[in-house]
Design an enzyme around this catalytic site. Sequence first.
Site, PDB file in Angstrom:
ATOM      1  N   LYS A   1       0.849  -1.193   0.000  1.00 39.99           N
ATOM      2  CA  LYS A   1       0.000   0.000   0.000  1.00 39.99           C
ATOM      3  C   LYS A   1       0.884   1.242   0.000  1.00 39.99           C
ATOM      4  O   LYS A   1       1.926   1.269   0.669  1.00 39.99           O
ATOM      5  CB  LYS A   1      -0.874  -0.044   1.262  1.00 39.99           C
ATOM      6  CG  LYS A   1      -1.856   1.089   1.442  1.00 39.99           C
ATOM      7  CD  LYS A   1      -2.672   0.842   2.710  1.00 39.99           C
ATOM      8  CE  LYS A   1      -3.710   1.916   2.948  1.00 39.99           C
ATOM      9  NZ  LYS A   1      -4.565   1.605   4.114  1.00 39.99           N
TER      10      LYS A   1
ATOM     11  N   SER B   1      -9.308   1.112   3.262  1.00 35.25           N
ATOM     12  CA  SER B   1      -8.574   1.991   2.376  1.00 35.25           C
ATOM     13  C   SER B   1      -7.475   1.281   1.579  1.00 35.25           C
ATOM     14  O   SER B   1      -6.899   1.868   0.667  1.00 35.25           O
ATOM     15  CB  SER B   1      -7.934   3.133   3.193  1.00 35.25           C
ATOM     16  OG  SER B   1      -6.983   2.644   4.112  1.00 35.25           O
TER      17      SER B   1
ATOM     18  N   SER C   1      -9.351  -1.449   7.261  1.00 36.92           N
ATOM     19  CA  SER C   1      -8.836  -1.137   5.929  1.00 36.92           C
ATOM     20  C   SER C   1      -8.075  -2.265   5.251  1.00 36.92           C
ATOM     21  O   SER C   1      -7.746  -2.159   4.075  1.00 36.92           O
ATOM     22  CB  SER C   1      -7.945   0.107   5.996  1.00 36.92           C
ATOM     23  OG  SER C   1      -8.709   1.239   6.312  1.00 36.92           O
TER      24      SER C   1
END
Length: 475
Positions: free
Chosen positions: A85, A159, A183
């Site tokens: 990420k 996310s 997330s």
Amino acid sequence: MPDVSSTDLALLGVGALGELLHRREASSEEVVRACLARIENLNPKLAAFITVSTEAALQTARRADGELARGRSRGPLHGVPFAVKDAFWTKGVRTTNGSHLFEDFVPAEDATVVARMRAAGAVLLGKLNMMELGFGPTLRPPFGVPRNPWNLERTTGGSSSGSASAVAARLVPLTLGADTGGSIRLPAALCGVVGLKPTRGRVSRHGLMGICPPFDCAGPLARSAADCALALGAIAGHDRKDPTTARAAVDDYAGAIGQGLAGVRIGVVKELMASAPLRPEVRGLVADAVAVLEKRGARVVEVSIPLIEHASAIYVAIAEPEAAARFRPHLLARPDDIDVLPRRRLLTASLIPASVIPRARRLGERLRAQVDEALRAVDVLVSPVTPSAAPPIATPGRLESKEEAWTAVVAGRSLFTNPFNITGHPALSAPCGFTAEGLPVGLQVIGRHYREADVLHVAAAYEVITRWRDRRPEV
């Protein structure tokens, strides 16, 4: 083991690739090239990657092959590709945090989890898309709209959006995400992969551009619990750069997998299964998964955690002001460089009175005590991960509909996941079926503090029984 001559290497999981590489039946460079080819072909549709480090990845793969040729193995991840990420620092590679605010930021060092993956011999392919600042939803993502491989018009969740999409679409076998309120688990559930949030303190947060230090966690996403176990073994453990990391012994997570379910005690969280926003189809799929576990020998009971119904309010009162304080300088200096939805959320969070935070923390401790009490009677807890399968991607036009706006908010909200960021317990999302529309649904498995092995064991046993991990989207 699949026949390498007839199988695209990019379609294999971490464990299978590791075995091939160590037997010298494939090279890391071949695997990396296979993944890069899928990224080139599919990423324009998916927007899973923000940055692809092609040349650096190939160079690292060649070094990994050279070491294996000389008989030097760094472990089961040696030569296996991974991606992270874009909230994790990567030395010499820009780290945008999903925002124009940081689009030119190039860290001088790796986040600890990235450094540990490299030390384990894994090959970094690049950086993955995410909700802006990890504080979504994002209406107009700066680096493209992440799309769900099962249906390109559906959201990935967030996310850690690209982290789940990339694994589901077989762009890369393993990714790292960050989880503050769900997330990792939310996109894992919506994209049909496995995502693990470890116990708070199990994995270093050094170099993670998080939003709420008390809740932020780093963890793996992969095709299977067994693959997540291999990754956790590489990244777990105390880190002097993060004093909040625990000195608790790191288990043999991969070794805990493979035994049956006989005698395993599973508690179904009553309040979460009865939650009003939970769609009947999702409730039915989760109930079916629990029935499968019971049929295979697990002892299933219903447990009650009364305060869990108020977890979202507790979470908002603690996490949202933390995020507002963290990004306040950017909000004041460059408001137009932040998408309208996270900007509104940050502004709203800044209005939460400071007086509510101590009370919320006290309630959070009470919630933790209730979860601990429930886990004294069982080995793991289970619940849904999301109230619905992946909703349509939010657009300005769609948000004009109150019903669709509500669906987008409810599906994106971490109603079932944020309780365990508050309490710090390890929690995992595993695929547990598909809706009539062909969209994946996740089963959440929660364990005692520092007992990730229990969570991984139950998830892996369920995968072996159901074979959900063998289904993949045709993008």
